[in-house]
Write an enzyme that holds these catalytic residues in place. Structure first.
Site, short mmCIF file in Angstrom:
data_model
loop_
_atom_site.label_atom_id
_atom_site.label_comp_id
_atom_site.label_asym_id
_atom_site.label_seq_id
_atom_site.Cartn_x
_atom_site.Cartn_y
_atom_site.Cartn_z
N LYS A 167 10.38 2.85 0.74
CA LYS A 167 9.95 4.27 -0.05
C LYS A 167 10.63 4.27 -1.37
CE LYS A 167 10.65 8.76 0.83
NZ LYS A 167 10.36 9.80 1.57
N GLN A 206 8.34 22.53 2.39
CA GLN A 206 8.67 21.64 3.75
C GLN A 206 8.72 22.48 4.87
OE1 GLN A 206 9.19 18.29 3.76
NE2 GLN A 206 9.35 18.33 1.75
N ASN A 261 14.69 33.84 3.54
CA ASN A 261 14.70 32.64 2.38
C ASN A 261 15.44 33.37 1.22
OD1 ASN A 261 13.80 30.16 1.74
ND2 ASN A 261 12.22 31.27 0.12
N SER A 273 17.36 24.08 0.05
CA SER A 273 18.34 23.04 -0.89
C SER A 273 19.64 23.58 -1.32
CB SER A 273 17.44 22.76 -2.10
OG SER A 273 16.67 23.81 -2.76
N MET A 288 17.88 20.36 8.64
CA MET A 288 17.02 19.53 7.85
C MET A 288 17.10 19.50 6.23
SD MET A 288 15.87 18.48 10.71
CE MET A 288 14.71 17.22 9.84
N GLY A 289 17.73 20.21 5.60
CA GLY A 289 17.83 20.36 4.25
C GLY A 289 18.67 19.49 3.36
N THR A 290 19.90 19.39 4.27
CA THR A 290 21.04 18.51 3.44
C THR A 290 20.73 16.97 3.53
OG1 THR A 290 22.47 20.33 3.94
CG2 THR A 290 23.49 18.41 3.60
N ASP A 291 20.44 16.46 2.31
CA ASP A 291 20.17 14.83 2.49
C ASP A 291 20.92 14.35 1.15
OD1 ASP A 291 18.67 16.05 0.56
OD2 ASP A 291 16.83 15.43 0.98
N GLY A 344 19.58 16.27 10.56
CA GLY A 344 18.45 15.30 9.97
C GLY A 344 18.33 15.14 8.55
P1 NAD Z 1 11.35 23.50 -2.19
O1 NAD Z 1 11.99 23.38 -3.68
O2 NAD Z 1 9.84 23.66 -1.93
O3 NAD Z 1 12.04 24.83 -1.42
C1 NAD Z 1 13.29 24.93 -1.55
C2 NAD Z 1 14.11 25.92 -0.60
O4 NAD Z 1 15.38 26.11 -0.63
C3 NAD Z 1 13.19 27.14 -0.68
O5 NAD Z 1 13.22 27.92 0.55
C4 NAD Z 1 14.17 27.97 -1.61
O6 NAD Z 1 14.33 29.35 -1.30
C5 NAD Z 1 15.65 27.49 -0.96
N1 NAD Z 1 16.76 27.56 -1.65
C6 NAD Z 1 16.79 27.12 -3.15
N2 NAD Z 1 17.91 27.13 -3.55
C7 NAD Z 1 18.75 27.87 -2.71
C8 NAD Z 1 20.06 28.47 -2.49
N3 NAD Z 1 20.96 28.47 -3.58
N4 NAD Z 1 20.42 29.03 -1.66
C9 NAD Z 1 19.78 29.09 -0.39
N5 NAD Z 1 18.68 28.48 -0.49
C10 NAD Z 1 17.91 27.99 -1.83
O7 NAD Z 1 11.89 22.20 -1.34
P2 NAD Z 1 11.37 21.50 -0.17
O8 NAD Z 1 10.37 20.50 -0.53
O9 NAD Z 1 11.11 22.68 0.70
O10 NAD Z 1 12.89 20.86 0.47
C11 NAD Z 1 13.52 21.64 1.04
C12 NAD Z 1 14.96 20.78 1.16
O11 NAD Z 1 14.62 19.84 2.19
C13 NAD Z 1 15.49 20.19 0.11
O12 NAD Z 1 16.98 20.04 -0.18
C14 NAD Z 1 15.02 18.57 0.29
O13 NAD Z 1 15.93 17.60 -0.61
C15 NAD Z 1 15.27 18.58 1.78
N6 NAD Z 1 14.51 17.46 2.45
C16 NAD Z 1 15.15 17.06 3.46
C17 NAD Z 1 14.18 15.94 4.18
C18 NAD Z 1 15.08 15.18 5.37
O14 NAD Z 1 14.35 14.20 5.61
N7 NAD Z 1 16.13 15.65 5.73
C19 NAD Z 1 13.00 15.50 3.69
C20 NAD Z 1 12.47 16.18 2.47
C21 NAD Z 1 13.28 17.14 2.02
#
Ligand code: NAD
Length: 340
Positions: A86, A157, A178, A218, A238-241, A311
């Site tokens: 990918k 997500q 949020n 994020s 799931m967010g920390t990547d 994750g």
């Molecule tokens: P998005 O930009 O649509 O949403 C970002 C989210 O993070 C929102 O809820 C926002 O309010 C929050 N946020 C932003 N800054 C913040 C801060 N300083 N403190 C707390 N919260 C904060 O992004 P998304 O597409 O929903 O992705 C969210 C996260 O998931 C990203 O970090 C992305 O890299 C990660 N992600 C992980 C995987 C995985 O397989 N683990 C896959 C896709 C995305």
């Protein structure tokens, strides 16, 4: 022997080569459902734990243009015979162009010949496979009687995460926090559509109520304290990547049981990176979830256990769902073909 036989088959009985298939984003959305994504991701986690599927080192670079981060994740699943990568990244300026910031495409090759097989849109599939990953963790690790789901995050997500999670347990309520409160109504609308009560709460209140917590932000600083988590909770981070990102207190990784999709990513760029750096845990404390799926390691052992799933998102998940999407689309005649 069989090779030489095949070489002499009359041309009419050789498989018809249609060329490279192209599966668009729209077709992926049409053919790829959550159940298929769940099965594909569960199977590939299982194969990873059996060492029959491998992720290759991830490349991710700032390209010095458009403030963009570009990279690729690749791998080979010998069980599923899926080979590919990918490619894509994060283009922050896309939002002004009415495009999603995260853009990706999956490229599949024939593992027997390395010929290009398919090009598959990766944006929708990324969200679906990420949601399937936390859903697999809930299916295998959360208490069966979990009633309240806590959502930390309400971005792109989060709606996929919510839809997939509620299919795993009989949740009766969603609580949410949020960082950007203005995004919360998007998630509340999905809860309403699913017929589930939804409450916007503080982070501490969310932890007090939730039996299962999904973090999908994020953030670069811990949002959840270890002391807030009640016994019996399952947390899917799931967010920390990426190196430097963090959603939960590093001490939270010292809970009863920590699981991950892939150990190498968990300790390098997942939620565990901080606990490892602070020497709070050792990598041998983290169990690949595939081991639980395969029955070679135990998951939750009591209703009081706190379980955490790190994750991180691996390339093989992308390849798994893209390969299924391509098969389904081809079977329905919804692909276009070209020849190189
Ligand atoms: P998005 O930009 O649509 O949403 C970002 C989210 O993070 C929102 O809820 C926002 O309010 C929050 N946020 C932003 N800054 C913040 C801060 N300083 N403190 C707390 N919260 C904060 O992004 P998304 O597409 O929903 O992705 C969210 C996260 O998931 C990203 O970090 C992305 O890299 C990660 N992600 C992980 C995987 C995985 O397989 N683990 C896959 C896709 C995305």
């Amino acid at each position: 022997m069989s090779d030489s036989k095949e070489n002499h088959l009359p041309e009419s009985s050789l498989p018809v080569k249609k060329g490279v298939s192209v599966v668009s984003e729209a077709v992926c959305q049409e053919v790829m459902g959550r159940a298929d994504a769940f099965t594909a991701v569960e199977n590939v986690f299982s194969a990873m734990a059996k060492n029959t599927a491998y992720n290759f080192p991830v490349i991710r670079e700032a390209i010095g243009h458009a403030d963009a981060l570009y990279g690729f994740k690749s791998g080979f699943d010998r069980d599923g015979m899926v080979l590919g990568l990918k490619s894509g990244g994060y283009w922050p300026g896309n939002v002004q162009k009415d495009l999603t910031n995260h853009q990706s495409t999956v490229i599949l090759f024939d593992p027997d010949t390395c010929q290009l097989k398919s090009l598959v849109g990766g944006n929708y599939l990324t969200a679906v496979r990420t949601a399937a990953s936390s859903a697999v963790s809930i299916a295998h690790l959360a208490r069966k009687d979990s009633k309240v789901l806590g959502m930390v995050g309400a971005g792109h997500q989060s709606t996929f995460q919510l839809r997939a999670a509620v299919e795993q347990r009989d949740f009766e309520k969603i609580v949410c926090w949020n960082f950007h409160p203005e995004q919360i109504p998007n998630l509340a609308a999905v809860a309403e559509e699913l017929g589930l009560p939804f409450e916007s709460v503080t982070r501490e209140e969310l932890c007090a109520q939730a039996d299962v917590i999904i973090t999908i932000t994020s953030a670069f600083e811990a949002l959840i304290d270890k002391d807030w988590i009640k016994p019996g909770t399952h947390i899917a981070c799931m967010g920390t990547d990426t190196i430097g990102k963090q959603e939960v207190d590093a001490k939270l990784l010292t809970v009863d049981k920590v699981f991950t999709d892939e150990l190498a990513q968990s300790i390098m760029l997942g939620e565990a990176q901080h606990a490892i750096a602070q020497k709070l845990i050792h990598q041998s404390d983290i169990v690949p979830i595939g081991e639980v799926i395969n029955g070679t390691k135990t998951g939750r052992t009591s209703a009081e256990d706190i379980t955490l799933f790190d994750g991180t998102g691996v390339g093989l998940q992308d390849l798994a769902v893209a390969s299924v999407a391509a098969e389904l689309a081809e079977a329905k005649g919804q692909v276009t073909y070209f020849n190189l």
